[in-house]
Enzyme design. Sequence first.
Site, short mmCIF file in Angstrom:
data_model
loop_
_atom_site.label_atom_id
_atom_site.label_comp_id
_atom_site.label_asym_id
_atom_site.label_seq_id
_atom_site.Cartn_x
_atom_site.Cartn_y
_atom_site.Cartn_z
NE ARG A 10 -1.59 2.53 2.77
CZ ARG A 10 -1.27 3.71 3.30
NH1 ARG A 10 -1.23 4.80 2.55
NH2 ARG A 10 -0.95 3.81 4.58
CG ASP A 11 2.72 4.64 2.94
OD1 ASP A 11 2.88 5.38 1.96
OD2 ASP A 11 2.77 5.05 4.11
CG HIS A 202 2.09 4.84 8.85
ND1 HIS A 202 1.93 3.72 8.07
CD2 HIS A 202 2.58 5.81 8.04
CE1 HIS A 202 2.31 4.00 6.83
NE2 HIS A 202 2.71 5.27 6.79
CG HIS A 204 6.72 8.11 6.27
ND1 HIS A 204 6.68 7.97 4.91
CD2 HIS A 204 5.48 7.73 6.71
CE1 HIS A 204 5.48 7.54 4.52
NE2 HIS A 204 4.73 7.39 5.61
CB CYS A 235 2.22 10.70 1.38
SG CYS A 235 0.58 11.40 1.02
CG ASN A 244 6.32 3.85 4.48
OD1 ASN A 244 5.35 4.04 5.18
ND2 ASN A 244 6.30 4.06 3.17
#
Length: 317
Positions: A10-11, A202, A204, A235, A244
């Site tokens: 996903r990310d 979450h 980064h 993002c 991340n």
Amino acid sequence: MTVLRDATLRDGLQLTRGPLPTRRKVELVRELLALGVPELEIGSLARPDLVPPLADTLAVVDALEPHELERCWVWVATPRHVERAVAAGARNVQYCLSVSDAHNRANVGRDSGTSLAGLPAAVGTALAAGGRIQLCLATAFTCPFDGPVDPAAVLRIVEDPRTDGTCDVVLCDTLGQAVAGEVAALVSAARERASGRRIVFHGHDTWGQGVANGLAAVAAGADALDGTLGGLGGCPFAPGASGNTATEDLLFALRPGWLTPERLGRLVTLGEDLLADLGEPNRSRAAQGVRSRAAAFPWTVGAAAGGTGADRSLRPG
């Protein structure tokens, strides 16, 4: 025990230059689950024209078995997204809104209040399908447009009755600009107000604080951390955000009971092969350590034990 959720699919894929075939995604899900990774993010229902690498998310969901989907999460931003996800078979959805209005408009095309207002309907749909739904708060620390975010604004959302029914609260350091003290303070405060929900951090690694922030979150009571293989991702709607925190780095720091040197070595190989295929840099420091020649250290497997490209079992072909 703190859980590691891998968000590579996903990310991790949001900023990649080319798509990853659906079959490859499904194979990667199955290998990560088989290795012992407790939870995965497997895609997003963001607009496919804006985030093309995730356009096949529902096809990935459709290809997985129910017992696999029990450990997988899909990113959503509207009640309609939830309807589509559960209709395809998804069991767990992550309903995301930004604490900052400016980022929420850039990310999902509406202000934060409108996104929050839609959450009760999303919760109702997810629970009616027998699934789970997380409250995910992007820009919980800083916003690329408005700067620092007031922690009180984050906590107001956590306590808002419209979030009732969510199982977790995900606090996102979207830009990777937070430091350990800020992470610990917000995680601790959110935990006090979360009414028994898990707290997920979450992070980064934009400013090199990813692992330090993850460990600070754990010490403050976080139940889960997000990471991606090789630190892939960022993002597309947050200028200045880069990769991340690497899954390999977080796992090496946490040493969960299921992790062995052999499994970490396999995760390193998976990350190396994936990033090589995508033409992306590998930002994991633990991956470098695993490949070192320090033979007396049990977590070192060395270059001869797989190396970049040695195992191509997940390649399309």
